[in-house]
Design a protein around this motif. Sequence first.
Motif, mmCIF file in Angstrom:
data_model
loop_
_atom_site.group_PDB
_atom_site.id
_atom_site.type_symbol
_atom_site.label_atom_id
_atom_site.label_comp_id
_atom_site.label_asym_id
_atom_site.label_seq_id
_atom_site.Cartn_x
_atom_site.Cartn_y
_atom_site.Cartn_z
ATOM 1 N N VAL A 137 10.558 31.938 43.115
ATOM 2 C CA VAL A 137 10.554 32.717 41.882
ATOM 3 C C VAL A 137 9.134 33.199 41.589
ATOM 4 N N ASP A 138 9.011 34.481 41.255
ATOM 5 C CA ASP A 138 7.705 35.033 40.891
ATOM 6 C C ASP A 138 7.914 36.221 39.967
ATOM 7 N N GLU A 139 6.852 36.619 39.273
ATOM 8 C CA GLU A 139 6.911 37.773 38.379
ATOM 9 C C GLU A 139 5.721 38.682 38.622
ATOM 10 N N VAL A 140 5.861 39.922 38.196
ATOM 11 C CA VAL A 140 4.752 40.877 38.226
ATOM 12 C C VAL A 140 4.753 41.640 36.904
ATOM 13 N N GLY A 141 3.566 42.069 36.503
ATOM 14 C CA GLY A 141 3.473 42.930 35.332
ATOM 15 C C GLY A 141 3.003 42.251 34.067
ATOM 16 N N ARG A 142 2.254 41.154 34.191
ATOM 17 C CA ARG A 142 1.720 40.537 32.976
ATOM 18 C C ARG A 142 0.587 41.366 32.373
ATOM 19 N N GLY A 143 -0.225 41.944 33.240
ATOM 20 C CA GLY A 143 -1.454 42.581 32.770
ATOM 21 C C GLY A 143 -1.366 44.018 32.290
ATOM 22 N N PRO A 144 -0.379 44.811 32.706
ATOM 23 C CA PRO A 144 -0.346 46.223 32.321
ATOM 24 C C PRO A 144 -0.246 46.439 30.816
ATOM 25 N N LEU A 145 -0.641 47.626 30.405
ATOM 26 C CA LEU A 145 -0.558 48.026 29.004
ATOM 27 C C LEU A 145 0.788 48.653 28.680
ATOM 28 N N ALA A 146 1.567 48.952 29.694
ATOM 29 C CA ALA A 146 2.846 49.638 29.490
ATOM 30 C C ALA A 146 3.875 49.140 30.499
ATOM 31 N N ARG A 186 14.233 41.461 33.989
ATOM 32 C CA ARG A 186 13.368 42.485 33.413
ATOM 33 C C ARG A 186 13.301 42.295 31.903
ATOM 34 N N VAL A 187 12.083 42.237 31.370
ATOM 35 C CA VAL A 187 11.887 42.154 29.925
ATOM 36 C C VAL A 187 10.989 43.311 29.522
ATOM 37 N N ASP A 188 11.507 44.184 28.677
ATOM 38 C CA ASP A 188 10.795 45.405 28.312
ATOM 39 C C ASP A 188 9.731 45.164 27.251
ATOM 40 N N ASN A 189 8.950 46.213 27.016
ATOM 41 C CA ASN A 189 7.759 46.095 26.167
ATOM 42 C C ASN A 189 8.075 45.694 24.733
ATOM 43 N N GLU A 190 9.233 46.119 24.199
ATOM 44 C CA GLU A 190 9.566 45.755 22.821
ATOM 45 C C GLU A 190 9.682 44.237 22.673
ATOM 46 N N VAL A 191 10.312 43.593 23.651
ATOM 47 C CA VAL A 191 10.465 42.136 23.606
ATOM 48 C C VAL A 191 9.124 41.460 23.873
ATOM 49 N N ILE A 192 8.343 42.015 24.792
ATOM 50 C CA ILE A 192 7.002 41.482 25.051
ATOM 51 C C ILE A 192 6.199 41.440 23.754
ATOM 52 N N ASP A 193 6.278 42.504 22.970
ATOM 53 C CA ASP A 193 5.548 42.558 21.703
ATOM 54 C C ASP A 193 6.065 41.520 20.706
ATOM 55 N N GLN A 247 2.516 47.491 22.293
ATOM 56 C CA GLN A 247 1.700 47.711 21.108
ATOM 57 C C GLN A 247 0.910 46.475 20.687
ATOM 58 N N SER A 248 1.289 45.316 21.205
ATOM 59 C CA SER A 248 0.549 44.092 20.894
ATOM 60 C C SER A 248 -0.683 43.914 21.773
ATOM 61 N N PHE A 249 -0.838 44.781 22.774
ATOM 62 C CA PHE A 249 -1.954 44.674 23.702
ATOM 63 C C PHE A 249 -3.137 45.528 23.241
ATOM 64 N N ALA A 250 -4.341 44.961 23.351
ATOM 65 C CA ALA A 250 -5.542 45.794 23.251
ATOM 66 C C ALA A 250 -5.720 46.443 24.613
ATOM 67 N N PRO A 251 -6.143 47.715 24.721
ATOM 68 C CA PRO A 251 -6.541 48.611 23.628
ATOM 69 C C PRO A 251 -5.423 49.493 23.070
ATOM 70 N N ARG A 273 -3.386 48.928 20.771
ATOM 71 C CA ARG A 273 -3.390 48.843 19.309
ATOM 72 C C ARG A 273 -4.296 49.896 18.682
ATOM 73 N N ASP A 274 -5.340 50.297 19.387
ATOM 74 C CA ASP A 274 -6.285 51.273 18.845
ATOM 75 C C ASP A 274 -5.667 52.659 18.683
ATOM 76 N N TYR A 275 -4.527 52.888 19.349
ATOM 77 C CA TYR A 275 -3.927 54.234 19.328
ATOM 78 C C TYR A 275 -2.632 54.278 18.532
ATOM 79 N N ILE A 276 -2.314 53.193 17.832
ATOM 80 C CA ILE A 276 -1.100 53.180 17.034
ATOM 81 C C ILE A 276 -1.344 53.920 15.715
#
Length: 255
Positions: A76-85, A133-140, A246-250, A252-255
């Motif tokens: 078991v492994d995952e990818v995509g912890r670091g991206p902004l989107a 797959r967990v999308d950005n809304e749930v990540i936030d 939207q919970s990720f910097a940067p 948040r600076d563009y919301i």
Amino acid sequence: MADRTIKEIKALLQTEKVSDDLLRSLETDQRQGVKQAVTTYKKMLEKEAKLQEQWQSMQEYERYYYDKGKHYIAGVDEVGRGPLAGPVVAAAVILPATCQLVGLTDSKKLSKKKRECFAKQIQKQAISIGIGRVDNEVIDQINIYQASLLAMEQAIKQLSPVPDQLLIDAVSLPRLTIDQDPIIKGDQKSISIAAASIIAKVTRDKIMLDYHLSYPYYQFDKNQGYGTRAHLNGMEQHGITAIHRQSFAPVRDYI
């Protein structure tokens, strides 16, 4: 071998494994072209030997649990912890004990072409593959760490048969009752985890390529949502999209 041309000898060394006696005979050939061909051939043998050694090493965890009576071991492994989107994607893979995936390792160490090639081989050989797959809304909502665990759980629950042992890259999944072994840098130490990392990476890259078609200003086809200069420039010029975290910097600076 003196009756053979250099071209014939090169073709021979490129198409089949020669006997030790034949190799010793070729080593006495003084023609420069033959010497170069023999050197290239020896380097190829050394590379193949190293790959075989790595392959045997990466099966140690699987062999250990097979010896303990386990039958269906899932990496078991995952990818995509670091991206902004984009989403975080996980994969779970059960491989047969007889699988042949020499050269398989951490997806980050392989080229895009090799990852895609291995992904096809894994899909052909695997007993079962699950993708979460967990999308950005749930990540936030729940944070990226919890989202990663959730994606892994989703992937595991898709497996059939149900695994009796999990090999997980670096983390534990406390909500699951299946026996599990969290392995630091597991994608470099276990073929099952490495296979999961390949499937997760190829799957997520495809998702981000599809998003690129909808949001071409951010170069998601090249950066997969990571915060490259081109991606940041896209946010500066066009704002954020529906897939930004939207919970990720940067961001948040563009919301």
